[in-house]
Scaffold this motif. Structure first.
Motif, PDB file in Angstrom:
ATOM      1  N   ASP A 170     -22.976 -15.359  28.629  1.00  0.00           N
ATOM      2  CA  ASP A 170     -23.910 -14.546  27.866  1.00  0.00           C
ATOM      3  C   ASP A 170     -23.234 -13.698  26.797  1.00  0.00           C
ATOM      4  O   ASP A 170     -23.916 -13.081  25.976  1.00  0.00           O
ATOM      5  CB  ASP A 170     -24.739 -13.649  28.795  1.00  0.00           C
ATOM      6  CG  ASP A 170     -25.922 -14.386  29.391  1.00  0.00           C
ATOM      7  OD1 ASP A 170     -26.320 -15.418  28.812  1.00  0.00           O
ATOM      8  OD2 ASP A 170     -26.436 -13.951  30.432  1.00  0.00           O
ATOM      9  N   THR A 174     -24.960 -17.705  21.146  1.00  0.00           N
ATOM     10  CA  THR A 174     -25.911 -18.685  21.673  1.00  0.00           C
ATOM     11  C   THR A 174     -26.004 -19.915  20.782  1.00  0.00           C
ATOM     12  O   THR A 174     -26.021 -21.052  21.266  1.00  0.00           O
ATOM     13  CB  THR A 174     -27.306 -18.038  21.817  1.00  0.00           C
ATOM     14  OG1 THR A 174     -27.207 -16.908  22.678  1.00  0.00           O
ATOM     15  CG2 THR A 174     -28.298 -19.022  22.407  1.00  0.00           C
ATOM     16  N   GLY A 205     -29.216 -18.378  27.466  1.00  0.00           N
ATOM     17  CA  GLY A 205     -29.084 -17.946  26.083  1.00  0.00           C
ATOM     18  C   GLY A 205     -29.139 -16.443  25.936  1.00  0.00           C
ATOM     19  O   GLY A 205     -29.750 -15.940  24.991  1.00  0.00           O
ATOM     20  N   VAL A 210     -32.961 -21.386  25.812  1.00  0.00           N
ATOM     21  CA  VAL A 210     -31.989 -22.385  25.353  1.00  0.00           C
ATOM     22  C   VAL A 210     -32.659 -23.561  24.650  1.00  0.00           C
ATOM     23  O   VAL A 210     -32.102 -24.645  24.565  1.00  0.00           O
ATOM     24  CB  VAL A 210     -31.135 -22.894  26.537  1.00  0.00           C
ATOM     25  CG1 VAL A 210     -30.353 -21.759  27.160  1.00  0.00           C
ATOM     26  CG2 VAL A 210     -31.991 -23.588  27.585  1.00  0.00           C
TER      27      VAL A 210
END
Length: 526
Positions: A170, A174, A205, A210
């Motif tokens: 994280d 992303t 994400g 995602v």
């Protein structure tokens, strides 16, 4: 064109270096995108008085520390020479593994700042060879392999990072993770290994989803007959656009009931807006979250909400002093402006939308030319029937992805058709044909625009027949909500609908999927 949000992660030094850290902020300054400071390296090795006990002379220790510090003084070439001298010295071998790693890693960053990405790749590889304990080096190597076009190697390094340091995911960019995962070669085992590593790490994400990543993994589960894997992938998918692919693709019919609540597209779209609103409240300094919220609002046609949020956000940025910005990631502002333009276009305020696109196309993103809004403006101008202005705009666009070049060629074709310029139209269409693997939908739309309906039908059917392109093609064919077409685009859209009504196309679709009415807008372009 959201495709450009993470499209360039490592760029030439004159465009700035964008590389977020997998380690602490003390190691890499994520906001200013600088290499790690020399002072941050104390944790990687003993102080200099201990080095003397290990056989490193005091003079060499001072030289080593000075070389590391030079990188913070702005002259990458000078720092590079100093580091090279340190590493070539026979005493370098007497440094600890961690100290050697730090040196090689810093030297890699100096190479990046001089646009020498191959040398940077070699140096960070040496850093990992000396001491593989730092996830930041592995992440940098994945980015460099990606930048050099080594897709399988990039995926392999990112897989290793996800397996060894799942909690670090994280902290990564992303867009970079999604790009590396999507571009991994279909036939390479590492592709599925990376996707599964991300899934098992519960990567989402950084809370923003995602996209269609779990759909890609579900295709592998489907091929293996793994019903539980397919359902797990669907349950984790939050993107309405990705859920559309599950509904439209007959490969999943044996595993999924389209009446499942998880496959309710309107509910998923509303849930995503609500989630991102909460996230924006929890992360008030994140402009990326606000950007994602505007995309989610656009999907539901909540144009007034997008305009209101964008007005508030852009005003906050405009009114803040340069040294006290209200957001940690101001580069995303250009996409807030771009999405306000899309909302204004949806509200029928075409001149205001165009003004925002002009402004966005003149802004920088991460220090480089902003390709996405420039191409969006080119599309917008052409669809408004202003081909001269459209062609002038896209001539300014510089480096871009293969997909971006497809968009550029499609605008050249659009403008040439309106200008009755057969030579330019043919040249653009030839480029689209030769590179159609980069964006099949764009190629087919251009054939429709050219009135070559039989060729368009053949290309569409071929895209449906090919397993790798089927999901994207089915998603493109869905009956989405749409704003009123811009004047010059209206006849093209009518021909597109004629294409979908052809019997050969209808049969090809029915064989592998279905076209449904979708209660959302297809967010992309203008």
């Amino acid at each position: 064109m959201k495709a450009w949000i993470g499209a360039v992660f490592l760029v030439a030094a004159n465009h700035g270096v964008l590389a977020q850290s997998a380690t602490s902020a003390a190691a890499h300054d994520a906001h200013h995108q600088q290499p790690p400071s020399a002072s941050a390296f104390s944790k990687h090795g003993p102080p200099s008085r201990e080095k003397r006990k290990q056989g490193v002379s005091p003079g060499y220790a001072r030289q080593w520390r000075a070389a590391l510090a030079m990188g913070d003084q702005g002259d990458a070439a000078q720092a590079d020479r100093a580091l090279a001298k340190v590493m070539a010295d026979r005493e370098f071998a007497a440094l600890t593994a961690g100290e050697q790693r730090v040196t090689w890693s810093r030297a890699a960053w100096m190479a990046i700042r001089q646009d020498d990405f191959e040398r940077a790749r070699e140096r960070v590889t040496r850093a990992i060879g000396a001491d593989p304990s730092d996830p930041d080096d592995l992440y940098l190597l994945a980015q460099l392999e990606d930048h050099q076009g080594n897709r399988e190697a990039a995926a392999r390094h990112l897989r290793d990072l996800a397996l060894r340091w799942p909690r670090m995911l994280d902290r990564l960019d992303t867009g970079a993770v999604l790009r590396i995962a999507r571009q991994a070669p279909d036939a390479a085992p590492v592709r599925v290994q990376l996707l599964e590593a991300l899934l098992h790490a519960a990567w989402d994400g950084n809370g923003m989803g995602v996209g269609d990543l779990w759909y890609l993994l579900a295709l592998d589960y489907q091929a293996r007959g793994d019903a539980d894997g397919v359902r797990r992938a669907v349950a984790l998918t939050t993107s309405p656009q990705a859920l559309v692919k599950f509904r439209a693709d007959r490969r999943f019919d044996a595993f999924l009931d389209r009446r499942y609540a998880t496959l309710d597209i309107a509910t998923a779209a509303r849930r995503r807006v609500d989630h991102l609103r909460r996230l924006a409240t929890e992360r008030p300094r994140s402009l990326e979250v606000r950007m994602e919220l505007t995309y989610a609002q656009l999907a539901l046609g909540r144009y007034a909400e997008v305009v209101s949020l964008a007005d508030e956000t852009l005003a906050a940025l405009s009114n803040a002093p340069a040294d006290a910005l209200p957001f940690d990631d101001p580069d995303h502002a250009v996409w807030i402006l771009n999405n306000r333009a899309i909302a204004l276009r949806g509200l029928g305020r075409l001149n205001d939308a165009q003004a925002d696109l002009v402004r966005a196309s003149g802004m920088d993103e991460a220090g480089g030319a902003n390709v996405g809004p420039m191409l969006n403006l080119g599309q917008f101008l052409c669809q408004r029937g202003r081909p001269d202005e459209a062609r002038a705009m896209i001539e300014r666009v510089g480096d871009m992805s293969g997909y971006g070049r497809m968009v550029q060629a499609s605008i050249q074709h659009c403008a040439a058709v309106q200008q009755n310029d057969a030579v330019v139209a043919r040249r653009a269409l030839d480029y689209l044909r030769d590179h159609h693997e980069d964006a099949r939908e764009i190629w087919i739309w251009a054939l429709v625009e050219a009135g070559r309906m039989d060729d368009a039908a053949q290309a569409l059917i071929a895209a449906l027949d090919a397993p790798a392109s089927r999901g994207d093609m089915l998603a493109a064919l869905q009956d989405y909500l749409e704003p009123a077409p811009l004047p010059a685009f209206e006849p093209v859209r009518k021909r597109w609908r004629d294409l979908l009504a052809r019997e050969d196309v209808r049969q090809a679709v029915a064989k592998v999927g279905r076209i449904e009415h979708q209660p959302v807008f297809n967010v992309g372009g203008i």
